[in-house]
Design a protein around this motif. Structure first.
Motif, mmCIF file in Angstrom:
data_model
loop_
_atom_site.group_PDB
_atom_site.id
_atom_site.type_symbol
_atom_site.label_atom_id
_atom_site.label_comp_id
_atom_site.label_asym_id
_atom_site.label_seq_id
_atom_site.Cartn_x
_atom_site.Cartn_y
_atom_site.Cartn_z
ATOM 1 N N SER A 54 16.911 11.984 23.415
ATOM 2 C CA SER A 54 17.400 13.141 22.666
ATOM 3 C C SER A 54 18.514 13.881 23.425
ATOM 4 O O SER A 54 19.373 14.500 22.801
ATOM 5 N N VAL A 58 22.112 14.834 21.578
ATOM 6 C CA VAL A 58 22.749 16.146 21.505
ATOM 7 C C VAL A 58 24.062 16.177 22.285
ATOM 8 O O VAL A 58 25.022 16.824 21.863
ATOM 9 N N PHE A 65 31.452 17.034 17.768
ATOM 10 C CA PHE A 65 31.631 18.251 16.979
ATOM 11 C C PHE A 65 32.826 19.052 17.485
ATOM 12 O O PHE A 65 33.647 19.536 16.702
ATOM 13 N N ARG B 47 28.533 20.365 8.760
ATOM 14 C CA ARG B 47 28.870 20.019 10.154
ATOM 15 C C ARG B 47 27.875 20.667 11.129
ATOM 16 O O ARG B 47 27.446 20.050 12.099
ATOM 17 N N LEU B 48 27.499 21.907 10.849
ATOM 18 C CA LEU B 48 26.527 22.576 11.725
ATOM 19 C C LEU B 48 25.154 21.896 11.651
ATOM 20 O O LEU B 48 24.419 21.844 12.636
ATOM 21 N N PHE B 50 24.734 18.709 11.239
ATOM 22 C CA PHE B 50 24.895 17.522 12.106
ATOM 23 C C PHE B 50 24.578 17.883 13.557
ATOM 24 O O PHE B 50 23.835 17.186 14.249
ATOM 25 N N LEU B 51 25.119 19.001 14.018
ATOM 26 C CA LEU B 51 24.885 19.417 15.397
ATOM 27 C C LEU B 51 23.444 19.895 15.609
ATOM 28 O O LEU B 51 22.767 19.504 16.564
ATOM 29 N N ASP B 53 20.695 19.238 14.073
ATOM 30 C CA ASP B 53 19.711 18.161 14.029
ATOM 31 C C ASP B 53 19.403 17.661 15.444
ATOM 32 O O ASP B 53 18.241 17.556 15.845
ATOM 33 N N SER B 54 20.441 17.399 16.232
ATOM 34 C CA SER B 54 20.191 16.867 17.574
ATOM 35 C C SER B 54 19.780 17.972 18.551
ATOM 36 O O SER B 54 19.058 17.699 19.516
ATOM 37 N N VAL B 55 20.201 19.207 18.295
ATOM 38 C CA VAL B 55 19.735 20.321 19.136
ATOM 39 C C VAL B 55 18.219 20.487 18.971
ATOM 40 O O VAL B 55 17.489 20.704 19.946
ATOM 41 N N GLN B 57 16.137 18.064 18.146
ATOM 42 C CA GLN B 57 15.506 16.913 18.805
ATOM 43 C C GLN B 57 15.334 17.160 20.304
ATOM 44 O O GLN B 57 14.254 16.957 20.854
ATOM 45 N N VAL B 58 16.391 17.606 20.950
ATOM 46 C CA VAL B 58 16.313 17.749 22.406
ATOM 47 C C VAL B 58 15.473 18.965 22.790
ATOM 48 O O VAL B 58 14.745 18.927 23.784
ATOM 49 N N TYR B 132 23.145 27.669 18.626
ATOM 50 C CA TYR B 132 23.450 26.923 19.854
ATOM 51 C C TYR B 132 24.924 27.074 20.234
ATOM 52 O O TYR B 132 25.260 27.310 21.393
ATOM 53 N N LEU B 133 25.801 26.950 19.251
ATOM 54 C CA LEU B 133 27.239 27.072 19.507
ATOM 55 C C LEU B 133 27.622 28.484 19.891
ATOM 56 O O LEU B 133 28.412 28.713 20.797
ATOM 57 N N ARG B 141 16.043 28.187 22.616
ATOM 58 C CA ARG B 141 14.690 27.990 23.135
ATOM 59 C C ARG B 141 13.832 29.230 22.893
ATOM 60 O O ARG B 141 12.680 29.129 22.464
#
Lengths: 233, 233
Positions: A54, A58, A65, B47-48, B50-51, B53-55, B57-58, B132-133, B141
């Motif tokens: 993961s 990211v 992005f 687009r957000l 897309f980002l 989703d992986s944020v 996950q991690v 996150y951005l 977190r």
């Protein structure tokens, strides 16, 4: 290569030094190795692989992005899939010599696991997981800048991207247009291979050209060049 | 709820204030809304998403990795899948009132998209991507600590976890054992439902008990309690 040599290599090549070296060793250790060395403490790479998987997702998503502010999420996803996959990770695991440093069980060694893409993918992810835990996301990013992300500027990931479809989609955003590919040149090289040059025309106006070792490759290169021109407009 | 009210809600409830409020608005905007408001600048949430989703996950992977140092990667993966999925994200999107703040197209509004899990999942991910951005991984977190991660300590994700299989796997790590579930008690509640108590015995020694509104639930609760005991050993 011994794990100690690999540590030296990481330091000299990437300026990376683990605070907790057991994390690095864990990332390099396959389960059967531990079964055969019951006296050695520690774990195999699988938990770190879980985390690193993961972290890769990211890291790549954030990079794409920010680098491609005008790509829509379909393009971003296509590129991420090209980058985050077995063949890609195995390639970069070899590039940074992870394959040489893995602690393998004897049976796995005999059966050629050290050069198996699926194992190298796992070890790449485990290494990234260890690096993330031991250092932080910025160190991972700098490491990827020198490996995976650097490869974007070569043609490495292009084999996975369908530039002709992408160009067609882009050109037809505002209605139908005529797109023509034409082979302009064909050249015999000294090593007995051929080189082709293709042009791409939109409504009979030439937009870009590309060169490749097959007509297919040269058309793909032309589509890629055309996309670049359109995105810079 | 207007986007302005949602901003106030985020500030009062989560102490979150966006530096770049266009990111928050982007995360809350569905494509058809923009089609219907051609004068409004900005993009839709994709687009957000897309980002984000992986944020997600991690963030979840790292949380589980650190919270459960003794889980193997199969258990970590099972729990991550339980947490990172449509029903889960839709639930938390409603909990933090994202559903009320989405800017929807009229057709989507009429067809009930505002309460559709798949849209709420997308908006949750887009919101996390924006957070996150605009802020950083730590702010994400802390936001998850109050929402998704807090739910681990309730029974929220338990419905997705097969505790009986997990216990069996754990108990049989070092060879075969006899595992017996037994219904110890059955009680009629005032609201006309029943409560069951199950015990679990391993090689005829009782290991734990659990209570639930069906025999299945009480056995699952017993298995969960037994796992807890074994993991604390």
């Amino acid at each position: 290569m011994s794990q100690d040599s690999f540590k030296e290599y990481l330091l000299s090549e990437f300026n990376i030094k683990f605070n907790d070296e057991t994390l690095l060793i864990e990332a390099l250790t396959q389960r059967n190795y531990l079964n055969e060395h019951k006296d050695e403490p520690g774990r195999d790479y699988q938990r770190l692989e879980f985390l690193g998987d993961s972290v890769m997702q990211v890291s790549v998503a954030e990079y794409l992005f920010k680098r491609y502010p005008n790509w829509h999420e379909g393009q971003l996803t296509e590129m991420r899939i090209a980058m985050v996959q077995t063949r890609s990770f195995a390639h970069f695991a070899r590039q940074v010599r992870l394959n040489e440093a893995i602690r393998l069980g004897k049976g796995e060694e005999m059966s050629g696991a050290r050069d198996r893409d699926s194992l190298l993918e796992d070890i790449w992810e485990a290494f990234i997981g260890a690096l993330y835990l031991d250092q932080d996301a910025d160190v991972v990013r700098r490491f990827l800048d020198k490996t995976l992300f650097a490869a974007i500027d070569t043609d490495f990931f292009d084999r996975f991207i369908d530039f002709k479809s992408r160009l067609q989609e882009k050109l037809q955003e505002n209605g139908s247009v005529d797109i023509d590919y034409h082979t302009e040149n064909e050249q015999q090289l000294s090593d007995n291979t051929q080189l082709f040059e293709s042009s791409i025309s939109v409504d009979d106006r030439e937009l870009a050209r590309g060169v490749g070792k097959s007509i297919k490759d040269s058309e793909k290169a032309a589509a890629r060049a055309a996309l670049k021109i359109l995105e810079e407009k």
